[in-house]
Write a protein that holds these residues in place. Sequence first.
Motif, short mmCIF file in Angstrom:
data_model
loop_
_atom_site.label_atom_id
_atom_site.label_comp_id
_atom_site.label_asym_id
_atom_site.label_seq_id
_atom_site.Cartn_x
_atom_site.Cartn_y
_atom_site.Cartn_z
N ILE A 29 37.28 38.09 41.28
CA ILE A 29 36.42 37.26 40.40
C ILE A 29 35.60 36.48 41.01
O ILE A 29 36.11 35.58 41.85
N VAL A 30 34.20 36.55 41.09
CA VAL A 30 33.11 35.79 41.88
C VAL A 30 32.38 35.12 41.04
O VAL A 30 31.90 35.36 39.83
N ASP A 31 32.08 33.70 41.10
CA ASP A 31 31.21 32.79 40.45
C ASP A 31 29.71 33.27 41.13
O ASP A 31 29.54 32.88 42.24
N VAL A 32 28.92 33.83 40.21
CA VAL A 32 27.75 34.20 40.70
C VAL A 32 26.83 32.91 40.75
O VAL A 32 26.41 32.03 40.06
N ILE A 33 26.14 32.95 42.12
CA ILE A 33 25.30 31.87 42.40
C ILE A 33 24.07 32.34 42.32
O ILE A 33 22.76 31.54 42.11
N ALA A 34 23.54 33.51 42.93
CA ALA A 34 22.12 34.14 43.01
C ALA A 34 22.16 35.81 42.77
O ALA A 34 23.32 36.18 43.50
N ALA A 35 21.42 36.07 41.94
CA ALA A 35 21.33 37.79 41.69
C ALA A 35 19.71 38.03 41.88
O ALA A 35 18.93 37.57 41.22
N GLY A 36 19.65 39.05 42.53
CA GLY A 36 18.30 39.72 42.73
C GLY A 36 18.00 40.21 41.56
O GLY A 36 18.70 40.96 41.01
N VAL A 37 16.62 40.30 41.32
CA VAL A 37 15.91 40.85 40.40
C VAL A 37 15.03 41.98 40.75
O VAL A 37 14.06 41.71 41.38
N ALA A 38 15.30 43.27 40.59
CA ALA A 38 14.44 44.26 41.22
C ALA A 38 13.02 44.40 40.51
O ALA A 38 12.86 44.11 39.26
N ARG A 66 30.56 32.82 45.01
CA ARG A 66 31.60 32.22 45.66
C ARG A 66 32.97 32.60 45.12
O ARG A 66 33.16 32.89 43.74
N VAL A 67 34.06 33.07 45.75
CA VAL A 67 35.09 33.47 45.23
C VAL A 67 35.78 32.73 44.57
O VAL A 67 36.01 31.47 44.74
N ARG A 68 36.06 32.95 42.83
CA ARG A 68 36.91 32.35 42.01
C ARG A 68 38.54 32.50 42.06
O ARG A 68 39.39 31.84 42.00
N THR A 75 44.04 39.86 51.40
CA THR A 75 44.98 39.07 52.29
C THR A 75 43.91 37.91 53.24
O THR A 75 44.71 37.00 53.97
N ARG A 76 42.79 37.97 53.18
CA ARG A 76 41.86 37.01 53.78
C ARG A 76 40.93 36.01 52.79
O ARG A 76 40.31 35.04 53.06
N LEU A 77 40.45 36.70 51.95
CA LEU A 77 39.55 35.99 51.03
C LEU A 77 40.36 35.01 50.34
O LEU A 77 41.29 34.92 49.71
N ARG A 78 39.60 33.76 50.46
CA ARG A 78 40.05 32.36 49.78
C ARG A 78 39.06 31.97 48.68
O ARG A 78 37.84 32.19 48.65
N ALA A 79 39.53 31.48 47.37
CA ALA A 79 38.78 30.81 46.68
C ALA A 79 37.72 29.84 47.36
O ALA A 79 38.17 29.08 48.35
N GLY A 80 36.52 29.80 46.90
CA GLY A 80 35.52 28.78 47.54
C GLY A 80 34.73 29.89 48.58
O GLY A 80 33.62 29.22 49.12
N ASP A 81 35.13 30.83 49.16
CA ASP A 81 34.27 31.53 50.09
C ASP A 81 33.11 32.16 49.42
O ASP A 81 33.02 32.45 48.50
N TRP A 82 32.07 31.85 50.36
CA TRP A 82 30.85 32.51 50.03
C TRP A 82 30.74 34.14 50.51
O TRP A 82 31.21 34.47 51.56
N VAL A 83 30.30 34.75 49.34
CA VAL A 83 30.46 36.24 49.82
C VAL A 83 29.41 37.13 49.19
O VAL A 83 28.62 36.52 48.32
N PHE A 84 29.01 38.16 49.67
CA PHE A 84 28.12 39.12 49.15
C PHE A 84 28.76 40.15 48.32
O PHE A 84 29.88 40.96 48.85
N PHE A 124 23.97 39.39 36.34
CA PHE A 124 23.29 38.39 35.37
C PHE A 124 24.00 37.57 34.74
O PHE A 124 24.15 37.74 33.23
N ALA A 125 25.12 37.06 35.27
CA ALA A 125 26.24 36.25 34.30
C ALA A 125 26.78 35.20 35.23
O ALA A 125 26.57 35.32 36.64
N GLU A 126 27.43 34.19 34.90
CA GLU A 126 28.20 33.24 35.54
C GLU A 126 29.32 33.74 36.43
O GLU A 126 29.54 33.18 37.50
N GLN A 127 29.80 34.58 35.99
CA GLN A 127 30.89 35.33 36.86
C GLN A 127 30.81 36.93 36.75
O GLN A 127 30.30 37.29 35.76
N MET A 128 31.31 37.46 37.87
CA MET A 128 31.59 38.94 37.53
C MET A 128 32.94 39.42 38.42
O MET A 128 33.62 38.65 39.16
N LEU A 129 33.39 40.41 37.96
CA LEU A 129 34.53 41.38 38.31
C LEU A 129 34.15 42.30 39.41
O LEU A 129 33.23 43.30 39.06
N VAL A 130 34.72 42.28 40.63
CA VAL A 130 34.12 43.20 41.60
C VAL A 130 35.50 43.62 42.29
O VAL A 130 36.49 42.89 42.81
#
Length: 366
Positions: A29-38, A66-68, A75-84, A124-130
């Motif tokens: 689960i990621v807290d979306v900070i920025a999302a591109g609009v095509a 950022r990872v929620r 095994t390596r991702l941590r809450a708060g990590d900046w991610v694509f 286009f949301a505050e969170q997303m499942l990936v």
Amino acid sequence: MKAAVLNAFGAPLAVQTLPDPVLGTGEVIVDVIAAGVAGYAAGVFSGARNYALELPVAPGPGGIGRVRATGPDATRLRAGDWVFCDATIRARDDAVNPDVMLLGWTYVSAAALPLHRFYHHGSFAEQMLVPTENVTPIGGIEAADAGRWCALATLLVPYGGLRAGDLRAGETLVVNGATGGFGSAGVAVALAMGAAKVVATGRNERALDDLVRRFGPRVRPAPMTGAEEDDRRRIGQVADGPVDCVLDLLPREASASQVRAAALAVRPGGRVILMGGVGRSGGADLALPYPWLMRNDITVRGKYMYPRDAPAEMVRLVRAGLIDLTQFDLTEFGLDDVNDAVAHAAATAGPLRLTVLRPDRDRLGG
């Protein structure tokens, strides 16, 4: 969570509340900070592009966040990590020929519909499942810079084509359709990968000149007229030597003759990579001559998107300074202004332009 929802094709997006995503195994689960609009998003939302998309849905193909929370297999991702967050989701039950969907955008075949229903809502949301494998760490950044990192989604498409075409340092490349969003990104990526010359084709001479201004003399502008033979000669003159590879990124509005003008300019033993939209709206077939292909040992390859390891490689190119994200002109909107963002993206679509939603803010001006 708050999200911008498409409830019906042709209707404006509605900002409303959806249930927060629920974490399972194999997801993040990621807290979306920025999302591109095509630039073509309006055509998707109107239904004009006939994208397979079950409604209602919060659209948006990937983004920066950022990872929620992570599942037990991370095994390596941590809450708060900046991610694509990569929008290209592949089914896990066929490694050779997986069914594919684009998160919050479309499912490519009917077989991918279960993927679309499970990973339903996009960015286009505050969170997303990936899916876990679709989350790539980008290292520490300032929140104010998150919008520029949305350029990764655009850069990755031509990068997938250039990898498929085995572009090598010192080669001459033609980017066919260089004045579009993906084409201009292709110019930037090719230079980062060591191309000696990038012949940039397009009808907008002003936009071609701007690419030279931004990237320097390794970019060779080749204005196109629509006359196939003349355009092919122009490409050869501008290249001033053998053309090793052609990357076609022309939009669906272009004609097959525009593709052919560049493809037939390639040298014996050269490669032609097709990633554009030509033919999706009908029209004549590409019709490359069989004897020419055979006698000149030409490789023609279609390529859809990019491999799973590409996002990490693109992050390294950016971090090494080989791709400068500040080359992209950025305009940001808050989630409440999503329809303004879609209209702005359509009105300003072009080379090295980014329109970005910022779900982390209530409202942004201009």
